[in-house]
Enzyme design. Sequence first.
Site, PDB file in Angstrom:
ATOM      1  CB  SER A  70      -1.166   0.107   1.300  1.00  0.00           C
ATOM      2  OG  SER A  70       0.074  -0.160   2.388  1.00  0.00           O
ATOM      3  CG  HIS A 107       6.097   4.471   8.299  1.00  0.00           C
ATOM      4  ND1 HIS A 107       4.872   3.824   8.669  1.00  0.00           N
ATOM      5  CD2 HIS A 107       5.920   3.568   7.575  1.00  0.00           C
ATOM      6  CE1 HIS A 107       5.293   2.060   7.959  1.00  0.00           C
ATOM      7  NE2 HIS A 107       5.923   2.697   6.386  1.00  0.00           N
ATOM      8  NE  ARG A 151      -1.776  -1.155   5.263  1.00  0.00           N
ATOM      9  CZ  ARG A 151      -1.675  -1.512   6.402  1.00  0.00           C
ATOM     10  NH1 ARG A 151      -2.606  -0.561   7.612  1.00  0.00           N
ATOM     11  NH2 ARG A 151      -0.641  -2.226   6.952  1.00  0.00           N
ATOM     12  CE  LYS A 183      -3.146  -5.016   5.879  1.00  0.00           C
ATOM     13  NZ  LYS A 183      -2.044  -5.630   6.901  1.00  0.00           N
TER      14      LYS A 183
END
Length: 401
Positions: free
Chosen positions: A102, A106, A281, A287
């Site tokens: 993906s 962070h 993401r 997800k």
Amino acid sequence: MPVVRLACTVNNYHWGKHGLASKAAQFAATNPGVAIDASQTYAELWMGTHPSGPSTVYGTETKLADLINQDPARLLSPAVERKFGAQLPFLFKVLSIEKALSIQAHPDKQLATQLHAKYPSIYRDPNHKPEMSIALTDFIALSGFRPLEQISGFLDEYPEFRALVAMTAGAFQQAVAENGDKRAALRALFAELMDADAHVQVERLLARTKESADPLDTSAEALAHRLNKEYPGDIGIFCVFVLNVLRLRPGEAFYMGPNDPHAYVFGDCVECMATSDNVVRAGLTPKLRDVPVLTSMLTYEYGSPEGKLLAPTRVGSHSVVYDPPIDEFAVVCTTLRASEEEQLASVQGPQILLVTQGCGVLVADGEHALEPGFVYFISPGTPVALRAASALIAYTALCRA
Ligand SMILES: [Zn+2]
């Protein structure tokens, strides 16, 4: 026990390479009781103490995390324990990527703390997660925003891309041409793009452009075709027009600091990161997508792909160190020809050594066999030498606080 061999877990994420084509699988196969299934994907080998994939002392049920917990001052060093607590500050991995991961970033420590407090089931810890990857094979990744003139050129060249950012494209090109607030313009463009529905424009783009026969072709068009096979109609396909494409050869590395957008596309690598699971993401994923958080957290720094690479520096006669600008980890790579030997520099902190190629012995308290996939934990201050029987490559992740 200054040196302990570890057994490490491998996971089966959908994007991994199949069977023994995966280096993660090849290395995991050296553990007792692991049989590799050719029809199964093998994505990540985890070396460390993270509860989602804890390493154990080879041939026992004892977790490395429990050993460290019993005597952190000795196994981490008092300084590392003071700074990072009674666990390994880094997680070391091997990734084998068949299908892109993906598009993600962070959070830095401050944002991670906020996200964790608000959504603890999604953002599982309050830590940042800087990452570094070193290619083991030819490797392709997206990392950081392209130079803005390039993005502006793509807006002229690809009407499908322009159609998805119709509201912001003009202001973006003006800011680039007239030296306006370029970061604000990039942010507006990226936010509009990531919120768009790509299906119609993806079809138009693919109908108008050609697939490449070269699997390592890193042109935006070639990658768009490749990504559409993996994630049909996904908006992440259009990220090839805004993010840099890196093509790494074995031994080349890049670093992803906090709030830096990236996606791995293809290849095998070793990866080291601060111990955390926090991923935001926005595309190329089944997800949860958190587009508002992703678009608001990024720094919108931009520049050439070369600026993302992390050049190693020489340490010792046969070793180099990849040393990113953070305290949690650095990675040493030792490359020996048959019958060569290297005395590793003494480290006042914990180390994890992985052999990726060749055979030999590790000499410390005694002799320990080195073969591809063998992993050792090395206690602080242990003098270690590597002796090669055949051309040998070992990667050692370490923390010196
Ligand atoms: Zn990442």
